[in-house]
Design a protein around this motif. Structure first.
Motif, PDB file in Angstrom:
ATOM      1  N   ASP A 162       0.826  -1.203   0.000  1.00 61.14           N
ATOM      2  CA  ASP A 162       0.000   0.000   0.000  1.00 61.14           C
ATOM      3  C   ASP A 162       0.864   1.257   0.000  1.00 61.14           C
ATOM      4  O   ASP A 162       0.403   2.331  -0.389  1.00 61.14           O
ATOM      5  CB  ASP A 162      -0.922   0.010   1.219  1.00 61.14           C
ATOM      6  N   ASP A 163       2.118   1.133   0.449  1.00 64.55           N
ATOM      7  CA  ASP A 163       2.998   2.294   0.558  1.00 64.55           C
ATOM      8  C   ASP A 163       3.744   2.611  -0.729  1.00 64.55           C
ATOM      9  O   ASP A 163       4.270   3.717  -0.889  1.00 64.55           O
ATOM     10  CB  ASP A 163       4.019   2.081   1.686  1.00 64.55           C
ATOM     11  N   GLY A 164       3.854   1.635  -1.645  1.00 63.16           N
ATOM     12  CA  GLY A 164       4.617   1.884  -2.857  1.00 63.16           C
ATOM     13  C   GLY A 164       5.136   0.591  -3.458  1.00 63.16           C
ATOM     14  O   GLY A 164       4.705  -0.505  -3.099  1.00 63.16           O
ATOM     15  N   THR A 165       6.085   0.724  -4.358  1.00 57.96           N
ATOM     16  CA  THR A 165       6.649  -0.392  -5.112  1.00 57.96           C
ATOM     17  C   THR A 165       8.159  -0.430  -4.915  1.00 57.96           C
ATOM     18  O   THR A 165       8.825   0.596  -5.025  1.00 57.96           O
ATOM     19  CB  THR A 165       6.340  -0.222  -6.610  1.00 57.96           C
ATOM     20  N   LEU A 166       8.691  -1.613  -4.629  1.00 58.47           N
ATOM     21  CA  LEU A 166      10.133  -1.822  -4.519  1.00 58.47           C
ATOM     22  C   LEU A 166      10.559  -2.731  -5.652  1.00 58.47           C
ATOM     23  O   LEU A 166      10.075  -3.857  -5.768  1.00 58.47           O
ATOM     24  CB  LEU A 166      10.499  -2.432  -3.172  1.00 58.47           C
ATOM     25  N   ILE A 167      11.452  -2.251  -6.511  1.00 61.00           N
ATOM     26  CA  ILE A 167      11.922  -3.012  -7.667  1.00 61.00           C
ATOM     27  C   ILE A 167      13.418  -3.240  -7.515  1.00 61.00           C
ATOM     28  O   ILE A 167      14.193  -2.281  -7.426  1.00 61.00           O
ATOM     29  CB  ILE A 167      11.640  -2.265  -8.978  1.00 61.00           C
ATOM     30  N   ARG A 168      13.807  -4.485  -7.462  1.00 55.21           N
ATOM     31  CA  ARG A 168      15.237  -4.775  -7.434  1.00 55.21           C
ATOM     32  C   ARG A 168      15.804  -4.616  -8.832  1.00 55.21           C
ATOM     33  O   ARG A 168      15.196  -5.064  -9.816  1.00 55.21           O
ATOM     34  CB  ARG A 168      15.515  -6.183  -6.925  1.00 55.21           C
ATOM     35  N   VAL A 169      16.926  -3.963  -8.939  1.00 57.99           N
ATOM     36  CA  VAL A 169      17.592  -3.763 -10.224  1.00 57.99           C
ATOM     37  C   VAL A 169      18.968  -4.421 -10.155  1.00 57.99           C
ATOM     38  O   VAL A 169      19.449  -4.769  -9.074  1.00 57.99           O
ATOM     39  CB  VAL A 169      17.689  -2.258 -10.581  1.00 57.99           C
ATOM     40  N   PRO A 170      19.624  -4.633 -11.288  1.00 61.38           N
ATOM     41  CA  PRO A 170      20.906  -5.359 -11.277  1.00 61.38           C
ATOM     42  C   PRO A 170      21.948  -4.724 -10.362  1.00 61.38           C
ATOM     43  O   PRO A 170      22.012  -3.504 -10.205  1.00 61.38           O
ATOM     44  CB  PRO A 170      21.343  -5.301 -12.740  1.00 61.38           C
ATOM     45  N   ASP A 171      22.752  -5.590  -9.752  1.00 59.35           N
ATOM     46  CA  ASP A 171      23.819  -5.144  -8.859  1.00 59.35           C
ATOM     47  C   ASP A 171      24.849  -4.326  -9.637  1.00 59.35           C
ATOM     48  O   ASP A 171      25.032  -4.494 -10.845  1.00 59.35           O
ATOM     49  CB  ASP A 171      24.524  -6.340  -8.223  1.00 59.35           C
ATOM     50  N   ALA A 172      25.548  -3.481  -8.913  1.00 62.85           N
ATOM     51  CA  ALA A 172      26.678  -2.730  -9.465  1.00 62.85           C
ATOM     52  C   ALA A 172      27.913  -3.136  -8.691  1.00 62.85           C
ATOM     53  O   ALA A 172      28.178  -2.615  -7.600  1.00 62.85           O
ATOM     54  CB  ALA A 172      26.440  -1.224  -9.358  1.00 62.85           C
ATOM     55  N   GLY A 173      28.657  -4.091  -9.216  1.00 66.84           N
ATOM     56  CA  GLY A 173      29.793  -4.609  -8.462  1.00 66.84           C
ATOM     57  C   GLY A 173      29.321  -5.276  -7.189  1.00 66.84           C
ATOM     58  O   GLY A 173      28.481  -6.179  -7.211  1.00 66.84           O
ATOM     59  N   THR A 174      29.799  -4.799  -6.049  1.00 63.72           N
ATOM     60  CA  THR A 174      29.428  -5.383  -4.763  1.00 63.72           C
ATOM     61  C   THR A 174      28.180  -4.741  -4.170  1.00 63.72           C
ATOM     62  O   THR A 174      27.768  -5.108  -3.064  1.00 63.72           O
ATOM     63  CB  THR A 174      30.582  -5.232  -3.759  1.00 63.72           C
ATOM     64  N   LEU A 175      27.581  -3.811  -4.868  1.00 60.75           N
ATOM     65  CA  LEU A 175      26.406  -3.110  -4.350  1.00 60.75           C
ATOM     66  C   LEU A 175      25.118  -3.757  -4.860  1.00 60.75           C
ATOM     67  O   LEU A 175      24.916  -3.902  -6.070  1.00 60.75           O
ATOM     68  CB  LEU A 175      26.426  -1.645  -4.781  1.00 60.75           C
ATOM     69  N   GLN A 176      24.258  -4.156  -3.931  1.00 57.50           N
ATOM     70  CA  GLN A 176      22.902  -4.538  -4.296  1.00 57.50           C
ATOM     71  C   GLN A 176      22.070  -3.267  -4.392  1.00 57.50           C
ATOM     72  O   GLN A 176      22.258  -2.338  -3.607  1.00 57.50           O
ATOM     73  CB  GLN A 176      22.299  -5.468  -3.244  1.00 57.50           C
ATOM     74  N   ALA A 178      18.147  -1.211  -5.446  1.00 55.39           N
ATOM     75  CA  ALA A 178      16.701  -1.259  -5.645  1.00 55.39           C
ATOM     76  C   ALA A 178      16.190   0.156  -5.858  1.00 55.39           C
ATOM     77  O   ALA A 178      16.781   1.133  -5.405  1.00 55.39           O
ATOM     78  CB  ALA A 178      16.006  -1.899  -4.453  1.00 55.39           C
ATOM     79  N   ILE A 179      15.067   0.246  -6.580  1.00 57.30           N
ATOM     80  CA  ILE A 179      14.363   1.504  -6.763  1.00 57.30           C
ATOM     81  C   ILE A 179      13.012   1.396  -6.076  1.00 57.30           C
ATOM     82  O   ILE A 179      12.279   0.409  -6.273  1.00 57.30           O
ATOM     83  CB  ILE A 179      14.173   1.830  -8.259  1.00 57.30           C
ATOM     84  N   TRP A 180      12.701   2.377  -5.253  1.00 59.90           N
ATOM     85  CA  TRP A 180      11.372   2.479  -4.653  1.00 59.90           C
ATOM     86  C   TRP A 180      10.608   3.586  -5.355  1.00 59.90           C
ATOM     87  O   TRP A 180      11.153   4.667  -5.613  1.00 59.90           O
ATOM     88  CB  TRP A 180      11.480   2.793  -3.154  1.00 59.90           C
ATOM     89  N   VAL A 181       9.347   3.305  -5.689  1.00 61.22           N
ATOM     90  CA  VAL A 181       8.471   4.297  -6.309  1.00 61.22           C
ATOM     91  C   VAL A 181       7.166   4.320  -5.535  1.00 61.22           C
ATOM     92  O   VAL A 181       6.574   3.267  -5.263  1.00 61.22           O
ATOM     93  CB  VAL A 181       8.161   3.969  -7.784  1.00 61.22           C
ATOM     94  N   GLY A 182       6.709   5.508  -5.166  1.00 63.65           N
ATOM     95  CA  GLY A 182       5.448   5.571  -4.438  1.00 63.65           C
ATOM     96  C   GLY A 182       4.973   6.990  -4.253  1.00 63.65           C
ATOM     97  O   GLY A 182       5.616   7.956  -4.690  1.00 63.65           O
ATOM     98  N   PRO A 183       3.830   7.136  -3.609  1.00 66.83           N
ATOM     99  CA  PRO A 183       3.272   8.470  -3.377  1.00 66.83           C
ATOM    100  C   PRO A 183       4.221   9.330  -2.552  1.00 66.83           C
ATOM    101  O   PRO A 183       4.938   8.829  -1.673  1.00 66.83           O
ATOM    102  CB  PRO A 183       1.979   8.181  -2.603  1.00 66.83           C
ATOM    103  N   VAL A 184       4.237  10.611  -2.855  1.00 68.08           N
ATOM    104  CA  VAL A 184       5.129  11.534  -2.151  1.00 68.08           C
ATOM    105  C   VAL A 184       4.927  11.458  -0.647  1.00 68.08           C
ATOM    106  O   VAL A 184       5.895  11.480   0.134  1.00 68.08           O
ATOM    107  CB  VAL A 184       4.909  12.966  -2.678  1.00 68.08           C
ATOM    108  N   GLU A 185       3.677  11.324  -0.194  1.00 67.10           N
ATOM    109  CA  GLU A 185       3.424  11.306   1.253  1.00 67.10           C
ATOM    110  C   GLU A 185       4.025  10.087   1.933  1.00 67.10           C
ATOM    111  O   GLU A 185       4.267  10.097   3.146  1.00 67.10           O
ATOM    112  CB  GLU A 185       1.920  11.376   1.539  1.00 67.10           C
ATOM    113  N   GLN A 186       4.285   9.001   1.161  1.00 63.32           N
ATOM    114  CA  GLN A 186       4.938   7.827   1.727  1.00 63.32           C
ATOM    115  C   GLN A 186       6.456   7.899   1.602  1.00 63.32           C
ATOM    116  O   GLN A 186       7.181   7.186   2.296  1.00 63.32           O
ATOM    117  CB  GLN A 186       4.432   6.555   1.030  1.00 63.32           C
ATOM    118  N   ALA A 187       6.938   8.765   0.733  1.00 57.14           N
ATOM    119  CA  ALA A 187       8.383   8.862   0.524  1.00 57.14           C
ATOM    120  C   ALA A 187       9.086   9.451   1.737  1.00 57.14           C
ATOM    121  O   ALA A 187      10.222   9.072   2.052  1.00 57.14           O
ATOM    122  CB  ALA A 187       8.669   9.710  -0.714  1.00 57.14           C
TER     123      ALA A 187
END
Length: 343
Positions: A162-176, A178-187
């Motif tokens: 209900d708060d938004g969407t979490l999308i895992r994206v490809p790692d960058a080297g040793t870094l895992q 993710a992108i979160w997208v959602g309503p400004v009030e939840q950000a």
């Protein structure tokens, strides 16, 4: 005024962000953290979002984009491109479904032209396309392997709440990542929670991590410059060769199946500030004409500028230089995927 009543930009400014210079891709920026490889949190203000709704939204976008929209489920996202009839990329974007909407996240500078062009082809289709950027915030999160407790299990998997969407994206080297997208009030509450363990950082650091992950992004400087395979777009899941037609599809397919691909993008590094998207590169073996172009470039934590460089593969083993045959030299690194994987 309470923090919950602040606008998203005002909230970020109250937490250390500053207005980005005129002409910057970003609206706001943070200073580079002292130890970015320990984890960072970026407001992705250089992205905008187009929403598509209506009974024909899936079919319409399926017939416009390089990837499969009909087969995309709500548990995943993927990349897609929008091409001219000549097969040149007008935009690259991340696509996902949320309820009855299909959402396209792409560089804010390309959104107006992309939206206008898509709307030209709606005709009698039952689809409404609009700029949904004002009501949504996007955050990029990166941390060393094992630091995130609730990431989706694999790249491009999506978790919705209900708060938004979490999308895992490809790692960058040793870094895992993710992108979160959602309503400004939840950000705002999400930022407050994540900032307890992740350092606020400029979006340029996120774009650097995209380059390290080998993920290209078309910008205004490179609009209509590349057939998708020139920037490895099918290797990062941005093209479905089994779907039906879309603008430029015949040229994209011909590039894939008629002989070995002659132009690709490589990971490169330099120290010259002039390394930027759209800058030409030259080879010592053919100094009279450019052999390629920088797709994306961003300064990284080690002060080097990381680049994705599109070039003629027959010249990849020669001395490659920026702007002219006697310009600053580029050194090359390893992409996280094989260039021959889909050839």
């Amino acid at each position: 005024m309470s923090e919950s009543a602040l606008s998203w930009p005002d909230f970020l400014i109250s937490h250390g962000a500053v207005r980005a210079p005129v002409g910057s891709a970003d609206m706001l920026a943070f200073a580079l953290p002292a130890s970015p490889m320990s984890g960072f949190l970026c407001p992705l203000t250089h992205f905008g979002v187009i929403s598509a709704t209506g009974d024909d939204a899936e079919n319409f976008l399926h017939n416009q984009l390089t990837n499969d929209v009909l087969g995309l489920d709500e548990a995943h996202a993927h990349l897609a491109g929008y091409c001219s009839p000549k097969g040149r990329l007008l935009a690259t974007m991340m696509v996902w479904k949320s309820g009855g909407d299909i959402l396209l996240a792409l560089p804010r500078e390309l959104l107006p032209a992309t939206l206008k062009r898509l709307q030209m082809f709606v005709l009698r289709a039952k689809v409404k396309l609009q700029d949904a950027s004002a009501g949504l915030a996007l955050l990029g999160m990166a941390a060393p392997t094992g630091r995130f407790a609730s990431l989706p299990g694999a790249a491009w998997q999506r978790k919705a709440s209900d708060d938004g969407t979490l999308i895992r994206v490809p790692d960058a080297g040793t870094l895992q990542r993710a992108i979160w997208v959602g309503p400004v009030e939840q950000a705002i509450p999400l930022w407050q929670r994540q900032a307890e363990s992740l350092a606020p950082a400029p979006a340029s650091l996120w774009r650097w991590s995209e380059i390290i992950a080998g993920l290209p992004q078309v910008t205004e400087a490179t609009r209509e410059q590349f057939v998708p395979q020139m920037i490895n777009f099918e290797l990062v899941g941005g093209i479905n060769f089994r779907k039906g037609c879309y603008p430029g599809q015949e040229i994209v397919a011909r590039s894939q199946y008629l002989g070995k691909l002659k132009r690709r993008s490589l990971l490169a590094f330099c120290t010259d500030e002039r390394a930027a998207a759209g800058a030409e590169v030259f080879s010592s073996a053919d100094p009279g004409q450019p052999c390629g172009m920088i797709v994306n470039a961003e300064r990284g934590p080690d002060e080097r500028i990381a680049c994705l460089v599109e070039l003629k593969m027959e010249l990849a083993d020669t001395s490659i230089r920026l702007l002219s045959a006697d310009g600053p030299s580029l050194s090359f690194g390893e992409l996280p995927y094989a260039l021959s994987a889909a050839e």
